[in-house]
Design an enzyme around this catalytic site. Structure first.
Site, PDB file in Angstrom:
ATOM      1  N   PRO A   1       0.831  -1.205   0.000  1.00 17.95           N
ATOM      2  CA  PRO A   1       0.000   0.000   0.000  1.00 17.95           C
ATOM      3  C   PRO A   1       0.869   1.260   0.000  1.00 17.95           C
ATOM      4  O   PRO A   1       1.825   1.363   0.745  1.00 17.95           O
ATOM      5  CB  PRO A   1      -0.776  -0.104   1.320  1.00 17.95           C
ATOM      6  CG  PRO A   1      -0.644  -1.522   1.753  1.00 17.95           C
ATOM      7  CD  PRO A   1       0.665  -2.003   1.203  1.00 17.95           C
ATOM      8  N   GLU A   2       0.529   2.203  -0.850  1.00 16.70           N
ATOM      9  CA  GLU A   2       1.246   3.471  -0.890  1.00 16.70           C
ATOM     10  C   GLU A   2       0.284   4.589  -0.474  1.00 16.70           C
ATOM     11  O   GLU A   2      -0.900   4.347  -0.258  1.00 16.70           O
ATOM     12  CB  GLU A   2       1.812   3.699  -2.298  1.00 16.70           C
ATOM     13  CG  GLU A   2       2.609   2.484  -2.773  1.00 16.70           C
ATOM     14  CD  GLU A   2       3.929   2.794  -3.455  1.00 16.70           C
ATOM     15  OE1 GLU A   2       4.310   3.956  -3.552  1.00 16.70           O
ATOM     16  OE2 GLU A   2       4.577   1.824  -3.878  1.00 16.70           O
TER      17      GLU A   2
ATOM     18  N   LYS B   1       0.975   7.264   4.721  1.00 19.68           N
ATOM     19  CA  LYS B   1       0.429   5.909   4.832  1.00 19.68           C
ATOM     20  C   LYS B   1      -0.238   5.665   6.183  1.00 19.68           C
ATOM     21  O   LYS B   1      -0.580   4.531   6.497  1.00 19.68           O
ATOM     22  CB  LYS B   1       1.555   4.898   4.617  1.00 19.68           C
ATOM     23  CG  LYS B   1       2.257   5.054   3.274  1.00 19.68           C
ATOM     24  CD  LYS B   1       3.347   4.016   3.163  1.00 19.68           C
ATOM     25  CE  LYS B   1       4.307   4.362   2.048  1.00 19.68           C
ATOM     26  NZ  LYS B   1       5.450   3.444   2.045  1.00 19.68           N
TER      27      LYS B   1
ATOM     28  N   ASN C   1       7.589   1.953  -2.761  1.00 21.11           N
ATOM     29  CA  ASN C   1       8.472   1.438  -3.798  1.00 21.11           C
ATOM     30  C   ASN C   1       7.998   1.612  -5.215  1.00 21.11           C
ATOM     31  O   ASN C   1       8.797   1.818  -6.118  1.00 21.11           O
ATOM     32  CB  ASN C   1       8.677  -0.050  -3.565  1.00 21.11           C
ATOM     33  CG  ASN C   1       9.967  -0.257  -2.877  1.00 21.11           C
ATOM     34  OD1 ASN C   1      10.940   0.331  -3.286  1.00 21.11           O
ATOM     35  ND2 ASN C   1       9.966  -1.043  -1.841  1.00 21.11           N
TER      36      ASN C   1
ATOM     37  N   ARG D   1      12.378  -2.452  -0.027  1.00 20.07           N
ATOM     38  CA  ARG D   1      13.361  -1.547  -0.627  1.00 20.07           C
ATOM     39  C   ARG D   1      13.744  -1.958  -2.046  1.00 20.07           C
ATOM     40  O   ARG D   1      14.729  -1.465  -2.589  1.00 20.07           O
ATOM     41  CB  ARG D   1      14.603  -1.454   0.252  1.00 20.07           C
ATOM     42  CG  ARG D   1      14.296  -0.887   1.614  1.00 20.07           C
ATOM     43  CD  ARG D   1      15.432  -0.069   2.174  1.00 20.07           C
ATOM     44  NE  ARG D   1      14.993   0.720   3.310  1.00 20.07           N
ATOM     45  CZ  ARG D   1      14.689   2.011   3.233  1.00 20.07           C
ATOM     46  NH1 ARG D   1      14.787   2.653   2.107  1.00 20.07           N
ATOM     47  NH2 ARG D   1      14.269   2.654   4.305  1.00 20.07           N
TER      48      ARG D   1
END
Ligand SMILES: [Zn+2]
Length: 261
Positions: free
Chosen positions: A2-3, A51, A164, A247
């Site tokens: 989730p972003e 977030k 990401n 990452r």
């Protein structure tokens, strides 16, 4: 993963369902708050910062949750079958019309509404928030010229929201190698403007589509496309996966050439 725009959309839906409504049942399945109940109180508002989700409950209490890698909030009608197992439920807010169920939430905590800054005050400006400030975002982004741009785009103290997918896509769209120190990135203000533009474009979908193409496998320029040909130049997309899955980085070595020292 989730972003920020996904969380913004969740807040929009949860606000529409819960704000102004009286809670008939609450359930917080974390040891510290397991005995707390807000039945009988109203939900004043649901909002997001990056977030982080904040449910403001009457009486000056805020439920703060964070998804991290795999969390989600679902809305169900009474009696509707849930799309997740009961043992993964971390928080539940029920009204006469809706049941909001938080699955696999990494953070579930209650704070005084007046002290929300203690949980979100460290965050940078949110591209979808009312307090978005491009100048502040640029200042935070460029404060340390040595830091790699990809790392900075993930740092929620710089801009609250990108994860990401956005990190990899933003670097591609600006033709920047993700390991470039920000001091060597030309026109970093354009990157800040692009974050805002892309978040706004996905405000109502939370789908992080950057190519404008909704077909499966065509939604992103580089993210999730390791080893496949670049949609722009055909060069195989590279992927670097460090130990922390959050990452992972995708980039096109031809469209995003490394800066020589
Ligand atoms: Zn390319």
């Amino acid at each position: 993963m989730p972003e920020g725009d996904t969380v913004f959309l969740a807040a929009t839906r949860l606000r529409a369902a819960l704000a102004g409504q009286t809670l008939t049942r609450t359930d917080f399945r974390v040891p510290r708050f397991a005995t707390v109940s807000f039945a009988g109180r109203a939900v004043d508002d649901v909002t997001s910062h990056g977030k982080h989700l904040l449910f403001r409950i009457g009486g000056g209490v805020t439920l703060h949750t964070h998804y991290k890698m795999a969390g989600s909030w679902h809305l169900y009608r009474p009696g509707e079958r849930w799309q997740g197992p009961d043992w993964q439920v971390r928080a539940l807010l029920e009204t006469a019309a809706w049941i909001a169920v938080g699955f696999r939430l990494a953070v579930v905590e209650l704070v005084e509404t007046a002290r929300e800054h203690e949980v979100v005050g460290h965050l940078g400006p949110d591209p979808l928030g009312p307090g978005w400030d491009a100048t502040d975002a640029l200042r935070r982004l460029t404060a340390d010229p040595q830091r790699p741009i990809g790392e900075l785009l993930l740092d929620q103290r710089v801009i609250a929201g990108p994860g990401n997918v956005w990190k990899s896509e933003l670097c591609f769209l600006r033709g920047i190698d993700p390991w470039t120190p920000v001091g060597r990135v030309s026109r970093p203000e354009r990157l800040v403007a692009l974050v805002k533009q892309l978040f706004e474009a996905n405000r109502t979908t939370g789908s992080q589509i950057t190519t404008g193409d909704t077909r499966p496998g065509r939604t992103h320029w580089v993210y999730g496309r390791g080893g496949r040909p670049c949609l722009r130049c055909g060069t195989p997309i590279r992927v670097r996966q460090p130990r922390e899955p959050e990452r992972v980085t995708y980039w096109c070595p031809a469209c995003q050439p490394a800066q020589s020292a």
